[in-house]
Design a protein around this motif. Structure first.
Motif, PDB file in Angstrom:
ATOM      1  N   MET A   1      48.884  22.801  27.379  1.00 16.69           N
ATOM      2  CA  MET A   1      47.793  23.756  27.298  1.00 16.69           C
ATOM      3  C   MET A   1      47.638  24.182  25.838  1.00 16.69           C
ATOM      4  N   ASN A   2      46.396  24.229  25.374  1.00 13.05           N
ATOM      5  CA  ASN A   2      46.184  24.689  24.001  1.00 13.05           C
ATOM      6  C   ASN A   2      46.080  26.210  23.970  1.00 13.05           C
ATOM      7  N   THR A   3      46.043  26.770  22.773  1.00  8.96           N
ATOM      8  CA  THR A   3      46.074  28.233  22.647  1.00  8.96           C
ATOM      9  C   THR A   3      44.791  28.886  23.162  1.00  8.96           C
ATOM     10  N   THR A   4      43.661  28.199  23.057  1.00  8.95           N
ATOM     11  CA  THR A   4      42.401  28.766  23.564  1.00  8.95           C
ATOM     12  C   THR A   4      42.456  28.893  25.090  1.00  8.95           C
ATOM     13  N   GLU A   5      42.952  27.842  25.751  1.00  9.59           N
ATOM     14  CA  GLU A   5      43.102  27.883  27.214  1.00  9.59           C
ATOM     15  C   GLU A   5      44.134  28.933  27.617  1.00  9.59           C
ATOM     16  N   ALA A   6      45.218  28.998  26.856  1.00 15.50           N
ATOM     17  CA  ALA A   6      46.267  29.980  27.161  1.00 15.50           C
ATOM     18  C   ALA A   6      45.722  31.399  27.045  1.00 15.50           C
ATOM     19  N   LEU A   7      44.904  31.640  26.026  1.00 18.41           N
ATOM     20  CA  LEU A   7      44.316  32.972  25.855  1.00 18.41           C
ATOM     21  C   LEU A   7      43.419  33.310  27.041  1.00 18.41           C
ATOM     22  N   GLN A   8      42.602  32.369  27.464  1.00 17.65           N
ATOM     23  CA  GLN A   8      41.707  32.613  28.602  1.00 17.65           C
ATOM     24  C   GLN A   8      42.510  32.904  29.866  1.00 17.65           C
ATOM     25  N   ARG A   9      43.532  32.111  30.132  1.00 11.39           N
ATOM     26  CA  ARG A   9      44.370  32.339  31.313  1.00 11.39           C
ATOM     27  C   ARG A   9      45.113  33.666  31.200  1.00 11.39           C
ATOM     28  N   PHE A  10      45.606  33.961  30.002  1.00 13.81           N
ATOM     29  CA  PHE A  10      46.313  35.227  29.803  1.00 13.81           C
ATOM     30  C   PHE A  10      45.400  36.411  30.119  1.00 13.81           C
ATOM     31  N   GLU A  11      44.175  36.364  29.588  1.00 13.05           N
ATOM     32  CA  GLU A  11      43.231  37.462  29.842  1.00 13.05           C
ATOM     33  C   GLU A  11      42.983  37.653  31.334  1.00 13.05           C
ATOM     34  N   GLU A  12      42.821  36.549  32.052  1.00 19.21           N
ATOM     35  CA  GLU A  12      42.609  36.627  33.504  1.00 19.21           C
ATOM     36  C   GLU A  12      43.808  37.272  34.192  1.00 19.21           C
ATOM     37  N   ILE A  13      44.998  36.861  33.807  1.00 16.09           N
ATOM     38  CA  ILE A  13      46.210  37.411  34.425  1.00 16.09           C
ATOM     39  C   ILE A  13      46.387  38.883  34.062  1.00 16.09           C
ATOM     40  N   ALA A  14      46.201  39.229  32.795  1.00 14.67           N
ATOM     41  CA  ALA A  14      46.349  40.626  32.369  1.00 14.67           C
ATOM     42  C   ALA A  14      45.328  41.507  33.088  1.00 14.67           C
ATOM     43  N   ASN A  15      44.104  41.028  33.235  1.00 13.66           N
ATOM     44  CA  ASN A  15      43.089  41.803  33.964  1.00 13.66           C
ATOM     45  C   ASN A  15      43.443  41.910  35.445  1.00 13.66           C
ATOM     46  N   HIS A  16      44.074  40.889  35.989  1.00 11.28           N
ATOM     47  CA  HIS A  16      44.557  40.966  37.371  1.00 11.28           C
ATOM     48  C   HIS A  16      45.583  42.090  37.496  1.00 11.28           C
ATOM     49  N   TYR A  17      46.518  42.164  36.540  1.00 11.08           N
ATOM     50  CA  TYR A  17      47.504  43.252  36.555  1.00 11.08           C
ATOM     51  C   TYR A  17      46.812  44.614  36.477  1.00 11.08           C
ATOM     52  N   ILE A  18      45.797  44.721  35.634  1.00  5.77           N
ATOM     53  CA  ILE A  18      45.066  45.990  35.504  1.00  5.77           C
ATOM     54  C   ILE A  18      44.403  46.361  36.829  1.00  5.77           C
ATOM     55  N   HIS A  19      43.728  45.408  37.455  1.00  3.45           N
ATOM     56  CA  HIS A  19      43.033  45.690  38.723  1.00  3.45           C
ATOM     57  C   HIS A  19      44.017  46.010  39.854  1.00  3.45           C
ATOM     58  N   GLU A  20      45.177  45.403  39.820  1.00  3.06           N
ATOM     59  CA  GLU A  20      46.188  45.679  40.845  1.00  3.06           C
ATOM     60  C   GLU A  20      46.648  47.134  40.803  1.00  3.06           C
ATOM     61  N   LEU A  21      46.580  47.759  39.630  1.00  2.00           N
ATOM     62  CA  LEU A  21      47.019  49.156  39.521  1.00  2.00           C
ATOM     63  C   LEU A  21      46.225  50.081  40.435  1.00  2.00           C
ATOM     64  N   ASP A  22      44.989  49.716  40.764  1.00  2.00           N
ATOM     65  CA  ASP A  22      44.167  50.538  41.658  1.00  2.00           C
ATOM     66  C   ASP A  22      44.787  50.677  43.045  1.00  2.00           C
ATOM     67  N   HIS A  23      45.655  49.752  43.418  1.00  2.00           N
ATOM     68  CA  HIS A  23      46.224  49.728  44.763  1.00  2.00           C
ATOM     69  C   HIS A  23      47.520  50.524  44.908  1.00  2.00           C
ATOM     70  N   PHE A  24      47.979  51.129  43.809  1.00  2.00           N
ATOM     71  CA  PHE A  24      49.272  51.805  43.852  1.00  2.00           C
ATOM     72  C   PHE A  24      49.182  53.240  43.371  1.00  2.00           C
ATOM     73  N   SER A  25      49.949  54.098  44.029  1.00  6.49           N
ATOM     74  CA  SER A  25      50.131  55.465  43.543  1.00  6.49           C
ATOM     75  C   SER A  25      51.236  55.423  42.480  1.00  6.49           C
ATOM     76  N   MET A  26      51.368  56.491  41.734  1.00  2.00           N
ATOM     77  CA  MET A  26      52.456  56.552  40.750  1.00  2.00           C
ATOM     78  C   MET A  26      53.807  56.498  41.453  1.00  2.00           C
ATOM     79  N   ASP A  27      53.913  57.128  42.630  1.00  2.00           N
ATOM     80  CA  ASP A  27      55.160  57.067  43.391  1.00  2.00           C
ATOM     81  C   ASP A  27      55.513  55.617  43.730  1.00  2.00           C
ATOM     82  N   GLN A  28      54.522  54.851  44.164  1.00  2.00           N
ATOM     83  CA  GLN A  28      54.769  53.444  44.488  1.00  2.00           C
ATOM     84  C   GLN A  28      55.143  52.643  43.241  1.00  2.00           C
ATOM     85  N   LEU A  29      54.495  52.932  42.120  1.00  2.00           N
ATOM     86  CA  LEU A  29      54.800  52.214  40.881  1.00  2.00           C
ATOM     87  C   LEU A  29      56.222  52.488  40.400  1.00  2.00           C
ATOM     88  N   LYS A  30      56.769  53.639  40.762  1.00  2.00           N
ATOM     89  CA  LYS A  30      58.110  54.011  40.312  1.00  2.00           C
ATOM     90  C   LYS A  30      59.202  53.704  41.335  1.00  2.00           C
TER      91      LYS A  30
END
Length: 179
Positions: A1-30
């Motif tokens: 994988m080249n760095t451009t593809e890696a960046l695109q995949r990374f952004e998708e994964i990082a945004n997935h992590y961000i969106h997943e936060l909507d499903h958890f309370s702080m108690d659940q996160l801890k």
């Protein structure tokens, strides 16, 4: 994988992590499934901190080409070379004994986790275009993988975030079983 593809995949994964936060309370996160396992929030902290304070910092060291923190072209093991050829970590659980130096702190807020992930995304976007001029001879040692050059450190960020999706699934299942 080249760095451009890696960046695109990374952004998708990082945004997935961000969106997943909507499903958890702080108690659940801890909530830790057991005394020796991280919570989801600690996993998020680990992803942010390892990218900002290890992987991206080591890219900078490789790009600087100063002699003090940069090792010159050292071999990586066959296993690590295969990992980069495959573009992913082996799908095995890696556990490190709890320690003050390695165990991440619990998160203070979802907002800080989102800020941290967005900071990593922003820095990855800034670094990626500069990698084409990175020397493959300038390396910084990784504790498990040996001497990596800037492009390998960059690819490692995406592979690391993707690898922790397995941990996220396991921790989500643990939370569901306690409901």
């Amino acid at each position: 994988m080249n760095t451009t593809e890696a960046l695109q995949r990374f952004e998708e994964i990082a945004n997935h992590y961000i969106h997943e936060l909507d499903h958890f309370s702080m108690d659940q996160l801890k909530r830790q499934p057991s005394e020796n396992e991280w919570s989801l929030g600690q996993m998020y902290q680990h992803l942010i901190n390892s990218a900002l304070y290890m992987q991206l910092r080591n890219i900078d060291h490789c790009m600087e080409s100063r002699g003090d923190s940069v090792a010159t072209a050292a071999e990586i093991t066959r296993e690590v070379a295969a990992m980069f050829d495959q573009g992913s970590f082996p799908p095995v659980r890696i556990q490190v004994p709890p320690s003050p130096q390695y165990t991440p702190k619990q998160p203070e807020s979802k907002e800080l986790l989102i800020q941290g992930l967005n900071t990593v995304i922003r820095q990855m976007k800034q670094i990626e275009p500069t990698l084409e001029k990175a020397s493959l001879q300038n390396t910084v040692s990784h504790p498990r993988f040996g001497a990596l050059h800037a492009k390998q450190w960059f690819l490692l960020v995406e592979m690391h975030y993707r690898h922790h999706l397995l941990q996220m699934d396991r921790l989500k299942k643990a939370l569901e079983s306690t409901v």
